[in-house]
Design an enzyme around this catalytic site. Sequence first.
Site: not given
Length: 472
Positions: A336-337, A364
């Site tokens: 994701e990052e 998140d």
Amino acid sequence: MKQILLTTFLVITVGVNCIEFDAKICDSLPQFDGRLRERIANISTDVQKIIDYVVNGADRGVTYNELAKFVDTFGSRLVGTKNLENAIDYMLDLLKTEGHDNVHGEPCAVPVWTRGKEWAQMNSPRVKPLNILGLGYSVGTNGTVLTGEVVVVKTFDELKNRSNEVKGKFVVYNFDFKGYGESVEYRGRGASEAAKYGAIAALVRSVTPLSINSPHTGMQSYASGVVKIPAVSITVEDAELFGRLAARGVKVNVSLYMEARMEAEGTSRNTVSEIKGTDKPDEVVLVSGHLDSWDVGQGAMDDGGGAFISWRALSVIKKLGLKPKRTLRSVLWTGEEMGLIGVQNYAKEHASELSKMSIAMESDIGTFTPFGISFSGTNTTAQCIVNEVLKALNPINATHMSLGKDGSDIDFLMAAGVPGSSLDNRHETYFYYHHSNGDTMTVEDSHQLDLCTAVWAATSYAFAALDDMLPR
């Protein structure tokens, strides 16, 4: 991978425009009649069981303890590292022990970016070490130490107006923080904008409203056709120091060394588990968070908390012996990052199934005291159903629903027409710790995690227990 980066940057910088839901419209909606309200009310008994079990019963404190054990064992979990893959193996074993159905990892290709050693200092008007963190996908300094003067700007317009001063210098972005969605532009494309005018590196003020001399990292993107220069995050304190010195006409000289580089492409996995539906197993309610983190802190808040309330929602429902009509699926995203990589791969690989996904839920933006959830669905009946479900969460004051897209983790699912939902919680301090060494277990609170787990388990179960999918 370039397309992933450019797409993702657009996603994370759009910002969120949620609006309050007016429940009065439900009273005049023929489709939302007394029978539908009654069917939703019948689910509320199970919802209360979930709340009692998690907040006051045998499950109290379990989410906190499991999360603490996980992050204390593995720490930060940068995509492309063996540590993240070990953490995923741990989760797969744990979910099998928890009795989840269909526990498996779904592979996807991921970029491998290595930070390496890095340091910086101000050389004049005095010597001062600078706390820095290289930004994701940044290049390094090619084994050399870059040294030069700085040009301090607040905006891209100022950079353009002073472009004749930039060549051969560092550009310092000392912007005014105006919320994450607006300010993250400088982190995301600051290096390429500075490189257009011949800068040798970009020093970007951390994207945070509060700092205790700690830098905040994050992903940045290079524009095509522009020279790639090093991009680093500096502290708010140092950015403001440079700004004050420059305003007085004092020349500032700095040095920077970075070993950051891209490695060969690697493989990671989305972590998937289920409770199979009794009546409509091919229809799905998805709950999610991401398991990877930046390589600083422990990744407890971003997004250990969101990931753990997601898989624990299924465990709570399983332990209580509740039987949802449709399948409940937990997905712990990877990558994701570094560009929403796991969810993009999932949306592609499961494209044929998305029409049978009732709702995709993600957490998140912290797991602090919950208010309720946001909802992206535009169908008025669906909005009324979600609002009615949330009424059952009155004992924990989590009945609030806002309308709009909130949460990039499921953006690719929402783009395919799946209604999306994000946990709405009291996250005012989220960006104090975001992407920094301060993202540790100390940020988390056991009772708040219980409340978030209860919201996630109760709402996901209710959506899976309804007679029909949420209308689109």
